[in-house]
Scaffold this motif. Structure first.
Motif, PDB file in Angstrom:
ATOM      1  N   THR A 401      13.150  88.137  17.542  1.00  0.00           N
ATOM      2  CA  THR A 401      12.297  86.949  17.535  1.00  0.00           C
ATOM      3  C   THR A 401      11.380  86.660  16.118  1.00  0.00           C
ATOM      4  O   THR A 401      10.589  85.698  16.192  1.00  0.00           O
ATOM      5  CB  THR A 401      11.063  86.815  18.589  1.00  0.00           C
ATOM      6  OG1 THR A 401      10.426  88.278  18.291  1.00  0.00           O
ATOM      7  CG2 THR A 401      11.874  86.931  20.148  1.00  0.00           C
ATOM      8  N   ARG A 404      11.445  83.242  14.968  1.00  0.00           N
ATOM      9  CA  ARG A 404      10.659  81.959  15.761  1.00  0.00           C
ATOM     10  C   ARG A 404       9.096  81.857  15.229  1.00  0.00           C
ATOM     11  O   ARG A 404       8.517  83.210  14.855  1.00  0.00           O
ATOM     12  CB  ARG A 404      10.654  82.575  17.285  1.00  0.00           C
ATOM     13  CG  ARG A 404      11.815  82.645  17.978  1.00  0.00           C
ATOM     14  CD  ARG A 404      12.130  81.151  18.360  1.00  0.00           C
ATOM     15  NE  ARG A 404      13.802  81.267  18.974  1.00  0.00           N
ATOM     16  CZ  ARG A 404      14.962  80.960  18.279  1.00  0.00           C
ATOM     17  NH1 ARG A 404      14.944  80.979  16.848  1.00  0.00           N
ATOM     18  NH2 ARG A 404      16.018  80.909  19.126  1.00  0.00           N
ATOM     19  N   ALA A 407       6.456  83.561  18.728  1.00  0.00           N
ATOM     20  CA  ALA A 407       7.602  84.419  19.730  1.00  0.00           C
ATOM     21  C   ALA A 407       6.852  84.680  21.171  1.00  0.00           C
ATOM     22  O   ALA A 407       5.629  84.719  21.203  1.00  0.00           O
ATOM     23  CB  ALA A 407       7.761  85.768  19.032  1.00  0.00           C
ATOM     24  N   GLU A 410       8.358  89.191  27.556  1.00  0.00           N
ATOM     25  CA  GLU A 410       7.885  89.310  28.580  1.00  0.00           C
ATOM     26  C   GLU A 410       8.450  90.602  29.090  1.00  0.00           C
ATOM     27  O   GLU A 410       9.736  90.759  28.830  1.00  0.00           O
ATOM     28  CB  GLU A 410       8.232  88.207  29.668  1.00  0.00           C
ATOM     29  CG  GLU A 410       7.608  88.252  30.855  1.00  0.00           C
ATOM     30  CD  GLU A 410       8.293  87.473  32.084  1.00  0.00           C
ATOM     31  OE1 GLU A 410       8.981  86.527  31.319  1.00  0.00           O
ATOM     32  OE2 GLU A 410       8.064  87.539  33.284  1.00  0.00           O
ATOM     33  N   ARG A 426      12.263  90.241  28.107  1.00  0.00           N
ATOM     34  CA  ARG A 426      12.801  89.017  27.888  1.00  0.00           C
ATOM     35  C   ARG A 426      12.142  88.463  26.453  1.00  0.00           C
ATOM     36  O   ARG A 426      10.892  88.722  26.597  1.00  0.00           O
ATOM     37  CB  ARG A 426      12.288  88.184  29.101  1.00  0.00           C
ATOM     38  CG  ARG A 426      13.015  86.485  28.985  1.00  0.00           C
ATOM     39  CD  ARG A 426      12.735  85.798  30.302  1.00  0.00           C
ATOM     40  NE  ARG A 426      13.565  86.573  31.295  1.00  0.00           N
ATOM     41  CZ  ARG A 426      13.253  86.583  32.484  1.00  0.00           C
ATOM     42  NH1 ARG A 426      11.952  85.982  32.877  1.00  0.00           N
ATOM     43  NH2 ARG A 426      13.969  87.078  33.539  1.00  0.00           N
ATOM     44  N   ASP A 427      12.948  87.979  25.772  1.00  0.00           N
ATOM     45  CA  ASP A 427      12.510  87.169  24.711  1.00  0.00           C
ATOM     46  C   ASP A 427      12.767  85.867  24.367  1.00  0.00           C
ATOM     47  O   ASP A 427      13.896  85.548  24.970  1.00  0.00           O
ATOM     48  CB  ASP A 427      12.746  88.323  23.465  1.00  0.00           C
ATOM     49  CG  ASP A 427      14.304  88.332  23.077  1.00  0.00           C
ATOM     50  OD1 ASP A 427      15.006  87.371  23.030  1.00  0.00           O
ATOM     51  OD2 ASP A 427      14.684  89.251  23.334  1.00  0.00           O
ATOM     52  N   ASN A 428      12.131  84.963  23.486  1.00  0.00           N
ATOM     53  CA  ASN A 428      12.816  83.824  23.252  1.00  0.00           C
ATOM     54  C   ASN A 428      13.321  83.415  21.750  1.00  0.00           C
ATOM     55  O   ASN A 428      13.100  82.682  20.934  1.00  0.00           O
ATOM     56  CB  ASN A 428      11.639  82.892  23.396  1.00  0.00           C
ATOM     57  CG  ASN A 428      10.413  82.916  22.389  1.00  0.00           C
ATOM     58  OD1 ASN A 428      10.479  84.183  21.802  1.00  0.00           O
ATOM     59  ND2 ASN A 428       9.509  82.043  21.962  1.00  0.00           N
ATOM     60  N   GLY A 431      18.721  85.093  20.771  1.00  0.00           N
ATOM     61  CA  GLY A 431      19.857  85.150  22.042  1.00  0.00           C
ATOM     62  C   GLY A 431      21.221  85.395  21.488  1.00  0.00           C
ATOM     63  O   GLY A 431      21.456  86.010  20.271  1.00  0.00           O
ATOM     64  N   GLN A 482      18.604  80.572  22.719  1.00  0.00           N
ATOM     65  CA  GLN A 482      17.729  80.346  23.847  1.00  0.00           C
ATOM     66  C   GLN A 482      16.864  81.468  24.405  1.00  0.00           C
ATOM     67  O   GLN A 482      16.362  81.669  25.333  1.00  0.00           O
ATOM     68  CB  GLN A 482      18.428  79.853  25.077  1.00  0.00           C
ATOM     69  CG  GLN A 482      18.973  78.424  24.535  1.00  0.00           C
ATOM     70  CD  GLN A 482      18.409  77.291  24.460  1.00  0.00           C
ATOM     71  OE1 GLN A 482      17.373  77.146  25.636  1.00  0.00           O
ATOM     72  NE2 GLN A 482      18.386  76.601  23.672  1.00  0.00           N
ATOM     73  N   GLY A 483      17.209  82.751  23.540  1.00  0.00           N
ATOM     74  CA  GLY A 483      16.544  83.910  23.985  1.00  0.00           C
ATOM     75  C   GLY A 483      17.497  84.657  24.900  1.00  0.00           C
ATOM     76  O   GLY A 483      18.369  84.275  25.148  1.00  0.00           O
ATOM     77  N   THR A 485      17.610  88.335  27.783  1.00  0.00           N
ATOM     78  CA  THR A 485      17.027  89.124  29.016  1.00  0.00           C
ATOM     79  C   THR A 485      17.817  90.391  28.757  1.00  0.00           C
ATOM     80  O   THR A 485      18.916  90.385  29.077  1.00  0.00           O
ATOM     81  CB  THR A 485      16.578  88.606  30.095  1.00  0.00           C
ATOM     82  OG1 THR A 485      16.325  87.344  29.824  1.00  0.00           O
ATOM     83  CG2 THR A 485      15.943  89.344  31.212  1.00  0.00           C
TER      84      THR A 485
END
Lengths: 494, 152
Positions: A401, A404, A407, A410, A426-428, A431, A482-483, A485
């Motif tokens: 991230t 980003r 960032a 989760e 989970r990250d944004n 991906g 898009q991240g 998971t």
């Protein structure tokens, strides 16, 4: 072949053929049924086959016992009836003698008038009911003999009546009145009839005895044959069952020995692997150290003579050596993860994540990350290994991230399935393309160029290895840009 | 800072030895270093025999031991040193490439005073060797038994 039967022969042949054909069909049918039973039996498990064998043995014992019991009952009954027959014969002979004696005594009395000669007559009269009752009892099972007994009863009564009448006459008229009777015998006809019937009864009983002897002999022979063949059959059955069990035990022993052998091979292979990684750790590092060391010494001793290009070359040599050292170290850790003894204790994931984040603080400087961390459950496993897992997953999320401006990471859990606990990170971040999802957890597999994101590509391989050793699964979902998971599952029961 | 006692370095690899000496040079310790190429030479030195028959009496300030060496390996040398009452006080530092747990466990069990994994990166290696040399050769006070022995 007789030509006069020219027309009959083909007909006869066709009948024979039909019979033969029908016999063949029956034979085939029996054979097919038999082979089906045999197949079914062979398809059954060893336990089932042994059970069937023992059931057959048990059934065989039951049949033999039942038939033997029946035969024995018949033998006993026959022997009992023989005894009765002999008693009857003896009784009839006895009765005949008594009757003869009574008649004889009675005649003597008629001649002499001596009362003492009437004694046998009196005795007979007195005992007769007893005799008759006994005879009836002995013959009550045989109606033909029963009829004869009635005749006998009648004859004896008539004899006694005649004798009684003669005695009365003698007392009234004296010897002269009964002379004729005394000479001829008062009940000669009845006595003869009695003896005739007695003989018939005797013959009848003897015939019965003979019949029963034959029957008993046959029964005994049957029993012996049954016991012999039955015993043999049971022996064969038991031998088969024994063979089955023995075969099974031998097979199991062989499998156990094979397993033990493979276990030994595995231990040997593991030892070899250990020696190999030891050698890697010790021997591969030394040349790398030398490359870096001499490159540095060269740089130092020629610090003024070298131009920037040459300095960059030396720099690259050093960096490559360092990177290879890092790769070796990672590989060794990965190899150790597979061999290391595992603990099985309760692990507080909340605490574990907190401590991982604490350790990652240097990476978090000058980063703007929004953390969403749910309360996580307690799991069972090796604390150090699970720490490695979350350290890898979280540092990956931080790393990917980095590009980003804001960032978001989760960490949460999913416990919908009671058999396992799923924990995801989970990250944004950048991906990944789902078509490469299978490669993510491979050793030294990377989806990004080294100049984009640093790393050796061992982290997720370690995650997968550790989670597999815990009996769980690992998977990843993501979309390019898009991240991503990353999820792991840990079984609740082990 | 004056160094009176020698530093014994057991290293079979000449390049590693050269790099180590280069590191010691920075603190002018290189001339105090006695280089042995295998375990047997280390024991020869400590027992004053073979090529070291005529050397000056006395124990070294410290022994740097590599684990993997020809003839007699590092652990064997360590076992001999720590099993001998006169050699036992000498500080022994394992200087090795191995990070294997069993090597660590066994070394400390045999009485090693320190265990250092040689870093791949030269600057770190340099730093490690320098610090070791300064600490054990200069800063650390050697045990009196060995001092007494060397005086005699």
């Amino acid at each position: 072949m007789d030509s006069s039967h020219g027309q009959g022969v083909p007909a006869q042949e066709s009948i024979d053929q039909v019979q033969q054909a029908s016999l063949d069909t029956t034979g085939t049918a029996i054979r097919s049924i038999w082979s089906r039973i045999l197949r079914k039996f062979q398809a059954g498990s060893i336990e089932r086959r042994i059970l069937v064998g023992f059931c057959l043995v048990f059934a065989g014992i039951l049949v033999i016992s039942a038939v033997s019991y029946r035969n024995m009952t018949v033998l006993l009954r026959n022997s009992h009836q023989d005894t009765r027959s002999h008693e009857l014969i003896q009784l009839l002979i006895g009765m005949g003698t008594r009757l003869d004696e009574a008649e004889d005594g009675h005649r003597r009395y008629l001649v002499t008038g001596d009362e003492s000669y009437l004694k046998p007559h009196e005795i007979l009269k007195e005992r007769l009911p007893e005799y008759l009752r006994y005879v009836r009892e002995l013959t009550h099972e045989d109606p033909a003999q029963g009829e004869r007994v009635a005749l006998l009863d009648d004859l004896v009564q008539r004899q006694l009546d005649a004798e009684r009448a003669a005695v009365a006459l003698r007392r009234e008229t004296g010897f002269e009145g009964v002379r004729g009777i005394a000479l001829a015998g008062v009940a000669k006809g009845e006595l003869d009839a009695f003896h005739r019937i007695q003989t018939q009864m005797e013959q009848d009983e003897n015939r019965s005895i003979h019949r029963r002897v034959i029957e008993s002999a046959a029964m005994t022979r049957n029993t012996i044959v049954l016991l012999g063949t039955g015993g043999l059959l049971l022996f064969v059955l038991l031998a088969s069952v024994y063979y089955l069990i023995r075969h099974d035990i031998t097979e199991r022993r062989r499998v156990a020995a094979e397993l033990a052998r493979r276990g030994e091979l595995l231990v040997a292979a593991n030892k070899e692997l250990e020696a190999f990684s030891y050698s890697v750790s010790h021997d591969l590092r030394a040349p790398l150290r030398h490359i870096d060391g001499y490159a540095s010494l060269l740089e130092k001793s020629t610090v003024h003579a070298l131009d920037d290009k040459a300095k960059r070359y030396l720099q690259t040599i050093s960096e490559s050596a360092k990177r290879m050292g890092q790769l070796i170290d990672d590989l060794l850790i990965f190899s150790r993860m597979g061999r290391q003894e595992m603990l099985h204790t309760r692990v507080d994931l909340d605490q574990l994540i907190a401590s991982v984040l604490h350790d990652l603080r240097p990476d978090l400087q000058q980063r703007d990350i929004v953390w969403t961390i749910s309360a996580l459950p307690e799991v069972k496993g090796d604390p150090a290994m699970l720490r490695q897992v979350f350290s890898n997953l979280i540092s990956n999320a931080i790393k990917f991230t980095a590009t980003r401006p804001s960032a978001a990471i989760e960490i949460g859990s999913d416990q919908r399935n009671p058999d396992e606990i799923v924990i995801f990170v989970r990250d944004n971040g950048v991906g990944f393309d789902m078509q490469y999802a299978g490669k993510l957890f491979g050793v030294f597999q990377r989806l990004h160029r080294a100049d984009e994101f640093e790393g050796t590509g061992i982290g997720l391989a370690n995650v997968r290895r550790i989670i597999h050793r815990h009996g769980g699964r690992t998977w990843a979902e993501g979309m390019l840009g898009q991240g991503a998971t990353f999820s792991i599952s840990l079984p609740t029961k082990r | 800072m004056t160094v009176t006692k020698p530093i014994l370095l057991a290293e079979d690899n000449p390049r590693d030895a050269e790099l180590a000496l280069a590191a010691m040079e920075e603190y002018h310790l290189a001339d105090k270093v006695i280089l042995c190429h295998d375990g047997a030479e280390v024991l020869d030195y400590l027992y004053c025999r073979g090529q070291f028959k005529t050397r000056l009496q006395g124990n070294p300030a410290v022994v740097f031991l590599d684990l993997k060496m020809p003839k007699i390996d590092g652990l064997e040398v360590l076992r001999t040193i720590k099993g001998d009452t006169t050699l036992k006080p000498i500080p022994v530092v394992m200087l090795t490439s191995s990070r294997e747990e069993r090597d660590l466990v066994e070394s400390y069990a045999l009485g090693a005073n320190a265990y250092v994994v040689k870093p791949v990166e030269f600057h770190q290696f340099l730093k490690a060797v320098k610090e070791l040399g300064v600490f054990w050769g200069v800063i650390n006070e050697p045990p009196p038994e060995s001092t007494g022995k060397s005086a005699s």
